[in-house]
Motif scaffolding. Sequence first.
Motif, mmCIF file in Angstrom:
data_model
loop_
_atom_site.group_PDB
_atom_site.id
_atom_site.type_symbol
_atom_site.label_atom_id
_atom_site.label_comp_id
_atom_site.label_asym_id
_atom_site.label_seq_id
_atom_site.Cartn_x
_atom_site.Cartn_y
_atom_site.Cartn_z
ATOM 1 N N ALA A 48 0.779 -1.196 -0.070
ATOM 2 C CA ALA A 48 -0.044 -0.177 -0.156
ATOM 3 C C ALA A 48 0.855 1.166 -0.169
ATOM 4 O O ALA A 48 0.357 2.134 -0.663
ATOM 5 C CB ALA A 48 -0.982 0.091 1.181
ATOM 6 N N VAL A 49 1.954 1.210 0.710
ATOM 7 C CA VAL A 49 2.796 2.340 1.032
ATOM 8 C C VAL A 49 3.546 2.771 -0.471
ATOM 9 O O VAL A 49 3.549 3.885 -1.046
ATOM 10 C CB VAL A 49 3.907 2.294 1.875
ATOM 11 N N GLY A 50 3.737 1.490 -1.076
ATOM 12 C CA GLY A 50 4.579 1.713 -2.509
ATOM 13 C C GLY A 50 3.456 2.485 -3.630
ATOM 14 O O GLY A 50 3.685 3.338 -4.309
ATOM 15 N N TYR A 51 2.243 2.053 -3.682
ATOM 16 C CA TYR A 51 1.217 2.318 -4.561
ATOM 17 C C TYR A 51 0.813 3.973 -4.013
ATOM 18 O O TYR A 51 0.591 4.555 -4.851
ATOM 19 C CB TYR A 51 0.010 1.637 -4.417
ATOM 20 N N LEU A 52 0.571 4.215 -2.982
ATOM 21 C CA LEU A 52 0.160 5.503 -2.416
ATOM 22 C C LEU A 52 1.289 6.392 -2.579
ATOM 23 O O LEU A 52 0.956 7.880 -3.025
ATOM 24 C CB LEU A 52 -0.060 5.377 -1.015
ATOM 25 N N ALA A 53 2.580 6.181 -2.632
ATOM 26 C CA ALA A 53 3.615 6.823 -2.927
ATOM 27 C C ALA A 53 3.601 7.265 -4.398
ATOM 28 O O ALA A 53 3.866 8.435 -4.784
ATOM 29 C CB ALA A 53 4.965 6.406 -2.537
ATOM 30 N N CYS A 54 3.531 6.210 -5.325
ATOM 31 C CA CYS A 54 3.032 6.489 -6.932
ATOM 32 C C CYS A 54 2.036 7.407 -7.146
ATOM 33 O O CYS A 54 2.084 8.180 -7.924
ATOM 34 C CB CYS A 54 3.133 5.287 -7.593
ATOM 35 N N LEU A 55 0.895 7.116 -6.342
ATOM 36 C CA LEU A 55 -0.342 7.877 -6.564
ATOM 37 C C LEU A 55 -0.063 9.381 -6.322
ATOM 38 O O LEU A 55 -0.554 10.338 -6.940
ATOM 39 C CB LEU A 55 -1.320 7.287 -5.629
ATOM 40 N N ALA A 56 0.634 9.636 -5.026
ATOM 41 C CA ALA A 56 1.004 10.997 -4.855
ATOM 42 C C ALA A 56 1.880 11.817 -5.702
ATOM 43 O O ALA A 56 1.581 12.768 -6.293
ATOM 44 C CB ALA A 56 1.554 10.813 -3.388
ATOM 45 N N VAL A 57 2.873 11.041 -6.282
ATOM 46 C CA VAL A 57 3.765 11.623 -7.172
ATOM 47 C C VAL A 57 2.982 11.665 -8.610
ATOM 48 O O VAL A 57 3.280 12.887 -9.157
ATOM 49 C CB VAL A 57 5.068 10.637 -7.673
ATOM 50 N N TRP A 58 2.105 10.782 -9.002
ATOM 51 C CA TRP A 58 1.302 11.009 -10.214
ATOM 52 C C TRP A 58 0.300 11.966 -10.183
ATOM 53 O O TRP A 58 0.243 13.157 -11.121
ATOM 54 C CB TRP A 58 0.458 9.711 -10.648
ATOM 55 N N THR A 59 -0.245 12.295 -8.915
ATOM 56 C CA THR A 59 -1.387 13.559 -8.825
ATOM 57 C C THR A 59 -0.566 14.768 -8.887
ATOM 58 O O THR A 59 -1.169 15.620 -9.508
ATOM 59 C CB THR A 59 -2.079 13.233 -7.572
ATOM 60 N N LEU A 60 0.566 14.978 -8.368
ATOM 61 C CA LEU A 60 1.267 16.209 -8.209
ATOM 62 C C LEU A 60 1.901 16.598 -9.412
ATOM 63 O O LEU A 60 1.852 17.616 -9.970
ATOM 64 C CB LEU A 60 2.145 16.150 -7.129
ATOM 65 N N ALA A 61 2.441 15.265 -10.412
ATOM 66 C CA ALA A 61 3.147 15.775 -11.528
ATOM 67 C C ALA A 61 2.145 15.977 -12.460
ATOM 68 O O ALA A 61 2.459 16.518 -13.470
ATOM 69 C CB ALA A 61 3.770 14.508 -12.009
ATOM 70 N N THR A 62 0.934 15.540 -12.497
ATOM 71 C CA THR A 62 -0.125 15.774 -13.618
ATOM 72 C C THR A 62 -1.043 16.775 -13.293
ATOM 73 O O THR A 62 -2.066 16.724 -13.641
ATOM 74 C CB THR A 62 -0.923 14.285 -14.091
ATOM 75 N N HIS A 63 -0.739 17.476 -12.068
ATOM 76 C CA HIS A 63 -1.667 18.319 -11.747
ATOM 77 C C HIS A 63 -2.205 19.373 -12.919
ATOM 78 O O HIS A 63 -3.321 19.739 -12.940
ATOM 79 C CB HIS A 63 -1.258 19.351 -10.597
ATOM 80 N N ARG A 64 -1.304 19.912 -13.775
ATOM 81 C CA ARG A 64 -1.766 20.962 -14.666
ATOM 82 C C ARG A 64 -2.426 20.058 -15.945
ATOM 83 O O ARG A 64 -2.798 21.011 -16.816
ATOM 84 C CB ARG A 64 -0.273 21.535 -15.306
ATOM 85 N N ARG A 65 -2.369 18.852 -16.079
ATOM 86 C CA ARG A 65 -2.942 18.269 -17.049
ATOM 87 C C ARG A 65 -4.481 18.037 -17.067
ATOM 88 O O ARG A 65 -5.377 18.057 -18.040
ATOM 89 C CB ARG A 65 -2.330 16.664 -17.216
ATOM 90 N N VAL A 66 -4.988 18.362 -15.828
ATOM 91 C CA VAL A 66 -6.151 18.634 -15.763
ATOM 92 C C VAL A 66 -7.034 20.083 -15.457
ATOM 93 O O VAL A 66 -8.089 20.285 -15.003
ATOM 94 C CB VAL A 66 -6.881 17.876 -14.419
ATOM 95 N N ALA A 67 -5.965 20.946 -15.960
ATOM 96 C CA ALA A 67 -6.374 22.285 -15.975
ATOM 97 C C ALA A 67 -7.518 22.658 -17.193
ATOM 98 O O ALA A 67 -8.295 23.641 -16.709
ATOM 99 C CB ALA A 67 -5.284 23.285 -16.014
ATOM 100 N N ASN A 68 -7.669 22.129 -18.074
ATOM 101 C CA ASN A 68 -8.413 22.494 -19.013
ATOM 102 C C ASN A 68 -8.694 20.949 -20.073
ATOM 103 O O ASN A 68 -7.636 20.113 -19.988
ATOM 104 C CB ASN A 68 -7.856 23.743 -19.873
ATOM 105 N N ALA A 69 -9.555 21.534 -21.146
ATOM 106 C CA ALA A 69 -9.544 20.258 -22.053
ATOM 107 C C ALA A 69 -8.578 20.012 -22.860
ATOM 108 O O ALA A 69 -8.280 18.791 -23.261
ATOM 109 C CB ALA A 69 -10.964 20.438 -22.562
ATOM 110 N N ALA A 70 -7.955 21.102 -23.162
ATOM 111 C CA ALA A 70 -6.973 21.052 -24.209
ATOM 112 C C ALA A 70 -5.569 19.831 -23.642
ATOM 113 O O ALA A 70 -5.158 19.240 -24.357
ATOM 114 C CB ALA A 70 -6.217 22.575 -24.809
#
Length: 403
Positions: A48-70
């Motif tokens: 669980a720790v390993g997955y949640l660490a990847c989830l946190a990195v993924w969420t922070l790294a892709t934060h700008r990707r959900v800023a708009n439809a483009a």
Amino acid sequence: MARRERVVRMSVEQPLWRALSVYRLLTMVYAVLLFAAAYRKFDQPWTAVGYLACLAVWTLATHRRVANAASCTRGFLVADLSVALVGILLTPLADTHERIMEGGPTLPSIWTAGSVLAFALKGGWRWAGFASTFVAAANLVIHGGDPTRDALHNVLLVWVASIAIGYVVEVARASEATLARALEIEAATRERERLARDIHDGVLQVLAMVQRRGTELGGEAAELGRMAGEQEVALRTLVSSGLVQPSRVSRDGSLGALVDTYEVEEPGAEEAELDLRSLLAPHAGSRVSFAEPGTPVPLPAPAARELAAAVGAALDNVRKHAGEGASAWILVEDWGDEVIVTVRDDGPGIPAGRLDQAEGEGRMGVALSIRGRLRDLGGSAELVSVPGQGTEVELKVPRGRTQ
């Protein structure tokens, strides 16, 4: 080539994208806190720790990707949904079977809903239903095909909510396109009114004065006045109908409603469409009345020009055979699958058999200039004439067959 005009800098869906980006961050933190509160109950907490660490990195790294439809591309959506599905499927490896069957949360918990909502915002309710199906299948897998009532309720909630949001987004986009079109029409109307005022104060008044003075002077000046009067009517028709505006198509953009402008009269644009009204309006004059629909009548450029040429040939026949004093009427009808143009005059009419006789003598005005053109377009030309009651020419062009 189309050029893009920004009509209105607003978007109903843009706040939804901002809300989604905040939702992903909050639910990522929530998933970590859920695990932290119950990590002692996990069989394999390091999974669980390993997955949640990847989830946190993924969420922070892709934060700008959900800023708009483009920026939220299809590839990103697939990868984001894959992260959620992997988390769901890893839950039985990290957590105990008892906790899962008692309705315990999956590793990504409600973060999964953010992936599904991204599909809804990007592609509408169909995309939302597609993504929700995979989430439902993954939850069925970890429950061995027998989900608990709470798990089933959660899956149905995500399904219904995402589809509903996707539908709302589609309605919002259609509303933005309608708003953009309304604003564009309003702007075009104001510009047309401004041009009409300028023309009325200048050109139209001069033409009216030439017509009036020419009639008073008589002789050759009267003929000049008559021509000026015809040009005044034609110019007034063009100004009042607003046919100088290019064709526009409204659609939605990632940051707001857009209007694409197509310069349809550019030479060499064989695939472009022309508004038939703009080609027929110049025929209007003191003795030629022009009736048109209130909306554009688009036809492929070659077909529009050929049809306009056929109408011109019909009017030439009116002037030649009905006399300069005859009046004519042009009626344009758009029935969706076909366009009908009717040219009618109040002349003496055509005697029975006269057209066949003219064709036999080599005068091919009606046969070639009118019927031949319509035949090449896949349409038809019907001529009805009653002696003493004028002539009517009906030109039909089917839309699906024009080239």
